[in-house]
Scaffold this motif. Structure first.
Motif, PDB file in Angstrom:
ATOM      1  N   TYR A  91       0.855  -1.183   0.000  1.00 37.27           N
ATOM      2  CA  TYR A  91       0.000   0.000   0.000  1.00 37.27           C
ATOM      3  C   TYR A  91       0.896   1.239   0.000  1.00 37.27           C
ATOM      4  O   TYR A  91       1.812   1.359   0.816  1.00 37.27           O
ATOM      5  N   LYS A  92       0.604   2.153  -0.914  1.00 36.43           N
ATOM      6  CA  LYS A  92       1.432   3.351  -1.096  1.00 36.43           C
ATOM      7  C   LYS A  92       0.680   4.596  -0.662  1.00 36.43           C
ATOM      8  O   LYS A  92      -0.494   4.774  -1.013  1.00 36.43           O
ATOM      9  N   SER A 132      -6.041   2.709   0.310  1.00 33.02           N
ATOM     10  CA  SER A 132      -6.678   1.489   0.820  1.00 33.02           C
ATOM     11  C   SER A 132      -6.588   0.339  -0.166  1.00 33.02           C
ATOM     12  O   SER A 132      -6.845  -0.809   0.191  1.00 33.02           O
ATOM     13  N   THR A 133      -6.245   0.637  -1.416  1.00 31.70           N
ATOM     14  CA  THR A 133      -6.084  -0.388  -2.452  1.00 31.70           C
ATOM     15  C   THR A 133      -4.600  -0.641  -2.678  1.00 31.70           C
ATOM     16  O   THR A 133      -3.821   0.303  -2.822  1.00 31.70           O
ATOM     17  N   PRO A 134      -4.187  -1.907  -2.708  1.00 33.66           N
ATOM     18  CA  PRO A 134      -2.760  -2.172  -2.890  1.00 33.66           C
ATOM     19  C   PRO A 134      -2.274  -1.739  -4.267  1.00 33.66           C
ATOM     20  O   PRO A 134      -2.987  -1.862  -5.263  1.00 33.66           O
ATOM     21  N   VAL A 135      -1.046  -1.254  -4.299  1.00 30.39           N
ATOM     22  CA  VAL A 135      -0.429  -0.864  -5.558  1.00 30.39           C
ATOM     23  C   VAL A 135       0.264  -2.057  -6.214  1.00 30.39           C
ATOM     24  O   VAL A 135       0.547  -2.044  -7.407  1.00 30.39           O
ATOM     25  N   ARG A 163       3.409   0.511   3.071  1.00 27.32           N
ATOM     26  CA  ARG A 163       3.062  -0.469   4.092  1.00 27.32           C
ATOM     27  C   ARG A 163       2.750  -1.782   3.389  1.00 27.32           C
ATOM     28  O   ARG A 163       2.290  -1.792   2.236  1.00 27.32           O
ATOM     29  N   ILE A 164       2.993  -2.902   4.065  1.00 30.47           N
ATOM     30  CA  ILE A 164       2.787  -4.224   3.461  1.00 30.47           C
ATOM     31  C   ILE A 164       2.050  -5.121   4.448  1.00 30.47           C
ATOM     32  O   ILE A 164       2.342  -5.122   5.651  1.00 30.47           O
ATOM     33  N   LYS A 195      -0.993  -4.295   8.752  1.00 30.24           N
ATOM     34  CA  LYS A 195      -0.036  -3.675   7.838  1.00 30.24           C
ATOM     35  C   LYS A 195       1.224  -3.296   8.608  1.00 30.24           C
ATOM     36  O   LYS A 195       1.163  -2.931   9.788  1.00 30.24           O
ATOM     37  N   SER A 196       2.336  -3.382   7.934  1.00 31.12           N
ATOM     38  CA  SER A 196       3.594  -2.983   8.555  1.00 31.12           C
ATOM     39  C   SER A 196       3.567  -1.489   8.879  1.00 31.12           C
ATOM     40  O   SER A 196       2.815  -0.722   8.257  1.00 31.12           O
ATOM     41  N   PRO A 197       4.373  -1.040   9.841  1.00 30.85           N
ATOM     42  CA  PRO A 197       4.466   0.402  10.095  1.00 30.85           C
ATOM     43  C   PRO A 197       4.889   1.132   8.825  1.00 30.85           C
ATOM     44  O   PRO A 197       5.640   0.601   8.000  1.00 30.85           O
TER      45      PRO A 197
END
Length: 749
Positions: A457-458, A462-465, A496-497, A508-510
C-alpha cells in the motif's frame, strides 16, 4: 476403514517408552505473482492452531482414539485440570488414566485408576480392538480400579470397567500393543508371559491365552505394528537380534509364527533405536532415536510389499511419535538440526513436524511445544479421530507449553478453522538509484502455510499498488522486492505491506518513508558496480531484517535486537549504521552458501572495546555459535585486527596497529589465487600469498559475532561491541585499487 492416505492410529495408538533427543527461527520464499495463498499448504489439512484442552500434571505416554470421538490417555500423572488452570489448581483425580471428548477437550465420565503396590505405576500403551468394544492397556501396574492385573489389562469401553476374563501375567513393563480381531501383540521389558519364556515380544488371544507366536529379542521392545493385510507384524525397539538372527532395532515377522520375514542388519546405526511405528495402505514408518555421535534420529518410510526403504530423513533430534492423515506423516520429536537434508541448521528444538508420505522434505506446519518435564523431549504420542464434522489430532507428552502458552501434557489440533495470521512483514526502502524506490521486505512466517500473499500500500491508499506471493518457512525467510518507478526525484512516499494466508491477514507494517533521490549515491553505486553479492546498509528500524541492496536479495537476519539507525554513519548520505552489544547480538545471511573459492568481505567498524570480538565471518550455524567457522575478521583485545582462514590449520595475518579508537575504519579482507590480504582505511596492512584455500563446508555469512575457539590470540569476547556499517561480500578478491576507491568515497566522492 483404512484408506491409502490415512494411517492406522484412529483405533489405536501406543506410546514408545524411553526417549532422548530432538529440535529449531527464520523461512524460504521466492517472489512470484500468481494465485493467492491458501489457508493451509497442501497436502496439510490440519491447522497449527492449538485448541482449548484439559491438562495433566505429569507425562502422557499413550493414547487411543475411538471412532465415536473419545480419546483415551495414559501415562504417569495423578490429576487433570481445565485449560488455563495453573498447576495445582482446579484439579480432579486421574490416576495414570483419563478419557476425553475429542471435540471439546474435556474429560468424559470414564474414570480408571492404574496403581501399583510398590513403586510408580505408569500406562505406556493403549490400543482399541477393531470393533472398539475393548481398550487394551499396557505398562507397569498391578491393579485397575482395585482389580488385580499384571502389567496388561482389558477395559470394556461401554462400562469403563476392567474385564475380569482377560488376565495374563507379564513379568515386566509392557511398552507397546497392537490388536487384531483375535490377537493382542505386546512388546516391552518382559522375559516371561503366562509363566512361559517370551523375550520382549509376545502374543496372546483376546481371551488372554498365550499363543505359540515367538519373536524373542535381546533388548527392549518399544513398538508393534500389524501390517494392513494381517500377515506380518513389524516390531521395533533397542534389540540387536530377533530369534537369534542379527537385525537391529527393526524387523518384520510372521503374524502367525513370529518367524523372521525381513531383517535389517546395519540398516539403523547401533546407537539408534525405533521408538514408534505406524502405517497406511502402502507404507510403514519408523520413529527413531539415537544417543551420542553418528546417530539416526529421523523417520523412515518403507514399502509394505517389499519391506524396503522408500525414503528417510536425517534430522537430528529423537522422534518419539508418528501419525498419518491424508497423505501427511505427522511426527513428535525434538528436532534441532535438519541441515543434512537441506532444511534448518542446528538451533533450538522444534517438536512437531509434517512431511508428505512420498517425500521427506518438511512441509510448512510448525506448531510447537517445549521439552517440558521428565527426560525431557516434548511430545511422546499422537492420536486422531473425527467428531462433529471435524478431524482432530491429539498430542500427549512431557511438554508444559504449546505455541508458547502454558499447557501441560495434552494438546489438540483440528482441520479448521484456521485462526492464526502471518507475522507482520519487515520492510526496508532504498533509493540509491534516481527516479525509483526499491521496496524490500523480509517474508513473513505462518505456522501452517508456506505460500503467503503480500499486498503493498502506497501513500495511505486502501487499495494495494502491488500484490505478489512468496514461500517462507521459519528458518528461511527470504527477501522480496518490488520497485516503484512511478515516482519523481525529491518526492516523499510511504509504503506499508500486509501478509495473508488466504483467510487470515496480518496487520499492515508500520509506514516506511523514502525521499526519492535525484542523484545516485556514490558509495553504494560503486559497491554494486564492483560486483557485491551481498550488501547490507542497516537502514531498517526495529526488526529482524537487514535488506540486501544487491539484486541477489541475500538479506540478513538480525538477532537479539541490536541498536538500529545509529548516526553518524560510516559514509555520507542518509544511510544509518547498526550497533552490537558484544554479548549476543549479531546478523546472519538468510541464504546458505557453498564454500567460496575466492571472496572479499568489506565493512566499516567503530569501537572502543578492549574485549575484541568477531566482526564478520563464515559459519555453519545461524541460531547457535558455529561448529565450523573461518573466513573471518576479528579484533583482538588490544584493538588489532586479524583475518583468518582454515586450511589444514588456522592461517592468519594481523595488522600492526590498533583500531579501537572510537573512529570509523574501513576493513576489507580478501582471498584468491594471490593468497589472503587485509586492508584498513584503503591501505594493505597484512598479507600472505601462501594461503589460497579455506575450509570446505556450506555456511552463512555472519556479522557481529560467532565462535572463535582455537584461533590465535583469541579475544575475551566472541562478539563485537561497537557500530558496524556498509557490510558487503564479493565472490572475487577485490583489487587494491578498488578497495582504495571505496574508501575514498566515504565522504560522497
Amino acid at each position: 476403514m483404512m484408506n491409502e492416505t490415512t494411517g492406522r492410529r484412529r483405533g489405536r495408538v501406543r506410546a514408545a517408552a524411553a526417549a532422548l533427543c530432538l529440535l529449531a527461527g527464520a523461512l524460504s520464499a521466492a517472489a512470484a505473482g500468481g494465485s493467492p495463498a491458501a489457508a493451509l499448504a497442501p497436502p496439510i489439512t490440519i491447522t497449527a492452531d492449538d485448541l482449548s484442552t484439559w491438562q495433566t500434571n505429569g507425562i502422557v505416554w499413550s493414547m487411543a482414539a475411538s471412532e465415536d470421538g473419545v480419546v483415551y490417555t495414559g501415562g504417569t500423572f495423578s490429576t487433570v485440570r481445565p485449560p488455563g488452570a495453573a498447576s495445582g489448581t482446579s484439579e480432579q483425580p486421574a490416576v495414570n488414566f483419563a478419557a476425553f471428548d475429542a471435540a471439546t477437550g474435556a474429560p468424559t465420565d470414564c474414570s480408571l485408576s492404574f496403581t501399583l503396590s510398590s513403586g510408580t505405576a505408569t500406562v505406556r500403551s493403549l490400543v482399541l480392538s477393531p470393533d472398539g468394544k475393548t481398550l487394551y492397556a499396557g505398562g507397569r501396574f498391578g491393579s485397575v480400579n482395585g482389580v488385580g492385573v499384571s502389567n496388561i489389562a482389558a477395559i470394556d469401553t461401554a462400562t469403563c470397567t476392567p474385564r475380569q476374563n482377560f488376565k495374563v501375567a507379564v513379568s515386566a513393563t509392557v511398552r507397546a500393543l497392537a490388536v487384531t480381531d483375535d490377537t493382542v501383540y505386546l512388546g516391552g521389558d518382559f522375559n516371561t508371559v503366562a509363566g512361559q519364556t517370551r523375550k520382549k515380544f509376545a502374543a496372546v488371544t483376546t481371551g488372554a491365552a498365550l499363543k505359540p507366536w515367538k519373536a524373542d529379542t535381546d533388548e527392549v521392545g518399544r513398538a508393534v505394528e500389524v501390517t494392513p493385510d494381517g500377515r506380518h507384524v513389524v516390531i521395533g525397539g533397542d534389540f540387536f537380534t530377533v530369534n537369534n538372527t542379527t537385525t537391529h532395532a527393526l524387523a518384520v515377522v510372521d503374524a502367525t509364527t513370529g518367524a523372521l520375514a525381513k531383517s535389517y542388519p546395519g540398516f539403523i546405526p547401533n546407537a539408534s533405536t525405533v521408538q514408534d511405528l505406524t502405517s497406511d495402505a502402502k507404507q510403514f514408518y519408523t520413529a527413531n532415536e539415537g544417543t551420542g555421535g553418528g546417530v539416526f534420529d529421523g523417520r523412515i518410510a518403507l514399502d509394505l510389499t517389499t519391506f524396503d526403504q522408500v525414503w528417510r530423513d536425517t534430522c537430528l533430534g529423537a522422534t518419539q511419535a508418528l501419525l498419518v492423515h491424508n497423505g501427511v506423516l505427522y511426527s513428535g520429536s525434538h528436532a534441532h538440526d535438519c541441515a543434512s537434508m537441506g532444511e534448518f541448521p542446528d538451533q533450538p528444538r522444534k517438536h512437531l513436524l509434517a512431511q508428505s508420505v512420498n517425500d521427506p522434505k518438511l512441509l510448512p506446519w510448525f506448531p510447537d511445544t517445549n521439552d517440558g518435564i521428565g527426560e525431557p523431549v516434548g511430545p511422546r504420542v499422537m492420536a486422531q479421530t473425527d467428531k462433529g464434522g471435524h478431524h482432530y489430532l491429539w498430542v500427549g507428552g512431557e511438554f508444559t507449553t504449546v505455541n508458547s502458552k502454558a499447557q501441560q501434557g495434552l494438546t489438540r489440533f483440528a482441520d479448521g478453522p484456521d485462526t492464526g495470521a502471518p507475522w507482520v512483514p519487515n520492510v526496508s526502502l532504498s533509493t540509491v538509484v534516481p527516479g525509483r524506490v526499491d521496496v524490500d521486505w523480509q517474508t513473513s512466517f505462518d505456522t501452517d502455510d508456506g505460500v503467503l500473499t503480500y499486498r503493498i500500500y502506497k501513500d495511505g491508499a486502501s487499495t494495494p499498488v502491488h500484490t505478489t506471493t512468496g514461500y517462507s518457512v521459519f528458518w528461511d525467510r527470504p527477501q522480496l522486492r518490488w520497485t516503484d518507478t512511478d515516482v519523481a526525484p525529491g518526492e516523499t512516499h510511504t509504503y506499508r505491506i500486509s501478509a495473508s494466508d488466504g483467510i487470515n491477514t496480518s496487520a499492515k507494517s508500520p509506514a516506511a518513508t523514502a525521499v526519492v533521490t535525484s542523484a545516485a549515491e556514490a558509495y553504494p553505486a560503486r559497491v554494486i558496480a564492483d560486483g557485491a553479492s551481498l550488501y547490507w546498509r542497516y537502514d531498517e528500524g526495529t526488526s529482524t531484517f537487514a535488506a540486501d541492496t544487491t539484486g541477489n536479495l541475500d538479506n540478513g537476519f538480525l538477532r537479539n535486537a541490536p541498536s538500529y539507525r545509529q548516526t553518524p554513519a560510516a559514509v555520507s548520505g542518509p544511510s544509518t549504521a547498526i550497533g552490537f552489544n558484544g554479548t549476543d547480538e549479531y546478523a546472519y545471511s538468510n541464504k546458505r552458501h557453498a564454500k567460496p573459492a575466492s571472496f572479499s568481505v568489506e565493512t566499516w567498524i567503530k569501537t572502543t572495546t578492549t574485549r575484541g570480538g568477531k566482526i564478520i565471518g563464515f559459519g555453519n550455524m545461524t541460531m547457535e555459535n558455529s561448529a565450523q567457522y573461518d573466513k573471518h575478521v576479528y579484533m583482538l583485545n588490544n584493538g588489532r585486527l586479524t583475518f583468518g582462514v582454515y586450511s589444514g590449520g588456522t592461517r592468519t595475518v594481523s595488522t600492526p596497529a590498533a583500531y579501537n579508537d572510537g573512529a570509523w575504519h574501513h576493513v576489507v579482507a580478501t582471498q584468491g589465487s594471490g593468497g589472503i590480504a587485509l586492508y584498513v582505511d584503503g591501505q594493505l596492512r597484512a598479507s600472505n600469498p601462501l594461503y589460497t584455500s579455506n575450509e570446505d563446508y556450506p555456511g552463512y555469512w555472519r556479522v557481529g559475532g560467532d565462535s572463535l575457539a582455537s584461533w590465535p590470540n583469541r579475544p575475551t569476547s566472541n562478539f563485537f561491541a561497537g557500530q558496524i556499517d556498509e557490510t558487503a561480500v564479493y565472490p572475487t578478491a577485490l583489487s587494491s585499487s578498488k578497495i582504495a576507491a571505496h574508501y575514498a568515497l566515504r565522504t560522497g566522492g
